[in-house]
Design a protein around this motif. Structure first.
Motif, PDB file in Angstrom:
ATOM      1  N   GLY A  58       0.822  -1.202   0.000  1.00  0.00           N
ATOM      2  CA  GLY A  58       0.000   0.000   0.000  1.00  0.00           C
ATOM      3  C   GLY A  58       0.852   1.245   0.000  1.00  0.00           C
ATOM      4  O   GLY A  58       2.085   1.184   0.054  1.00  0.00           O
ATOM      5  N   SER A  59       0.150   2.378  -0.058  1.00  0.00           N
ATOM      6  CA  SER A  59       0.846   3.666   0.034  1.00  0.00           C
ATOM      7  C   SER A  59       1.067   4.024   1.504  1.00  0.00           C
ATOM      8  O   SER A  59       2.078   4.635   1.852  1.00  0.00           O
ATOM      9  N   PHE A  60       0.103   3.672   2.357  1.00  0.00           N
ATOM     10  CA  PHE A  60       0.194   3.930   3.804  1.00  0.00           C
ATOM     11  C   PHE A  60       0.626   5.372   4.082  1.00  0.00           C
ATOM     12  O   PHE A  60       1.613   5.618   4.779  1.00  0.00           O
TER      13      PHE A  60
ATOM     14  N   VAL B  50       5.707  -0.927   1.467  1.00  0.00           N
ATOM     15  CA  VAL B  50       5.338   0.480   1.260  1.00  0.00           C
ATOM     16  C   VAL B  50       5.774   0.891  -0.147  1.00  0.00           C
ATOM     17  O   VAL B  50       6.969   0.825  -0.461  1.00  0.00           O
ATOM     18  N   LEU B  51       4.799   1.275  -0.961  1.00  0.00           N
ATOM     19  CA  LEU B  51       5.123   1.639  -2.347  1.00  0.00           C
ATOM     20  C   LEU B  51       5.980   2.898  -2.374  1.00  0.00           C
ATOM     21  O   LEU B  51       5.616   3.930  -1.803  1.00  0.00           O
TER      22      LEU B  51
ATOM     23  N   PRO C  39       3.045  11.021  -2.425  1.00  0.00           N
ATOM     24  CA  PRO C  39       2.718  10.956  -1.004  1.00  0.00           C
ATOM     25  C   PRO C  39       3.159  12.185  -0.206  1.00  0.00           C
ATOM     26  O   PRO C  39       4.130  12.844  -0.568  1.00  0.00           O
ATOM     27  N   VAL C  40       2.408  12.460   0.858  1.00  0.00           N
ATOM     28  CA  VAL C  40       2.741  13.578   1.751  1.00  0.00           C
ATOM     29  C   VAL C  40       3.916  13.166   2.643  1.00  0.00           C
ATOM     30  O   VAL C  40       4.854  13.932   2.852  1.00  0.00           O
ATOM     31  N   PHE C  41       3.874  11.949   3.156  1.00  0.00           N
ATOM     32  CA  PHE C  41       4.954  11.441   4.007  1.00  0.00           C
ATOM     33  C   PHE C  41       5.993  10.761   3.112  1.00  0.00           C
ATOM     34  O   PHE C  41       5.628  10.054   2.161  1.00  0.00           O
TER      35      PHE C  41
ATOM     36  N   SER D  91      -9.964   6.699   5.618  1.00  0.00           N
ATOM     37  CA  SER D  91      -8.945   6.578   4.568  1.00  0.00           C
ATOM     38  C   SER D  91      -7.751   7.436   4.963  1.00  0.00           C
ATOM     39  O   SER D  91      -7.875   8.357   5.788  1.00  0.00           O
ATOM     40  N   SER D  92      -6.601   7.151   4.356  1.00  0.00           N
ATOM     41  CA  SER D  92      -5.411   7.964   4.626  1.00  0.00           C
ATOM     42  C   SER D  92      -5.664   9.398   4.191  1.00  0.00           C
ATOM     43  O   SER D  92      -5.221  10.341   4.856  1.00  0.00           O
ATOM     44  N   SER D  93      -6.382   9.586   3.097  1.00  0.00           N
ATOM     45  CA  SER D  93      -6.616  10.958   2.612  1.00  0.00           C
ATOM     46  C   SER D  93      -7.493  11.737   3.590  1.00  0.00           C
ATOM     47  O   SER D  93      -7.274  12.931   3.800  1.00  0.00           O
ATOM     48  N   ALA D  94      -8.459  11.046   4.236  1.00  0.00           N
ATOM     49  CA  ALA D  94      -9.290  11.730   5.241  1.00  0.00           C
ATOM     50  C   ALA D  94      -8.413  12.144   6.433  1.00  0.00           C
ATOM     51  O   ALA D  94      -8.542  13.266   6.940  1.00  0.00           O
ATOM     52  N   VAL D  95      -7.504  11.260   6.853  1.00  0.00           N
ATOM     53  CA  VAL D  95      -6.596  11.586   7.961  1.00  0.00           C
ATOM     54  C   VAL D  95      -5.738  12.794   7.591  1.00  0.00           C
ATOM     55  O   VAL D  95      -5.581  13.737   8.382  1.00  0.00           O
TER      56      VAL D  95
END
Ligand code: PNS
Length: 163
Positions: free
Chosen positions: A9-11, A36-37, A44-46, A130-134
């Protein structure tokens, strides 16, 4: 026979929804490799290193001795084959996930017939997560408590408010 499952995943970032899937996978596979892709089209932000380090921290805090984490690049089936994993683990939240998952499972199957994808349904309380909501809630200063594992909550919140 030793069974290895790869959980890719992107995580960006890892959430309690991911944790839910990971815990199911732990109960089924002898070893679970979180992948982790590295070069995601999603920008990704992180950073990759941040995402891997946060998952390492979760593994340590939750004492998940059968879980490993690393980043990967290129085709998922090639990565899975390189670590001896015959199973890809994914989570499903809703029908909207299904179409995308159906497509990538079929493509992966075509690329390597020996690797099969298994799915865990998300718990109903995580179906909205979702990660995007976080990322959005955190960036706007909202509380992400209960949305991400406690061991990485502070790191994620600080990073999102300071980006
Ligand atoms: O958490 P995500 O972003 O939904 O995960 C997507 C992921 C990493 C599983 C997918 O993008 C992937 O497997 N990428 C690697 C490239 C690949 O193998 N592509 C072919 C199948 S789409």
């Amino acid at each position: 026979m030793s069974h290895i499952g790869v959980y890719p995943g992107s995580f960006d970032p890892f959430t309690v929804g991911h944790m839910d899937v990971l815990l199911h996978a732990v109960s089924l596979f002898e070893t679970v490799q979180v992948g982790v892709l590295r070069n995601s089209a999603k920008s990704p932000v992180f950073t990759t290193e941040e995402r891997v380090t946060m998952i390492e921290r979760v593994i340590e805090a939750e004492k998940l001795s059968s879980v490993r984490v690393a980043s990967f690049d290129g085709l998922l089936v090639d990565y899975a084959a390189s670590i001896g994993a015959k199973y890809i683990i994914r989570g499903l939240r809703a029908i909207t996930d299904f179409e995308y998952e159906f497509q990538i499972a079929a493509l992966n199957r075509r690329l390597n017939r020996d690797i099969c994808t298994v799915y865990f349904m998300a718990s109903p309380e995580h179906s909205f997560l979702s990660s995007s909501a976080v990322r959005e809630i955190g960036a706007m200063g909202g509380s992400i408590e209960g949305l991400v594992p406690p061991s990485i909550e502070k790191t994620i919140a600080e990073r999102l408010t300071n980006q």
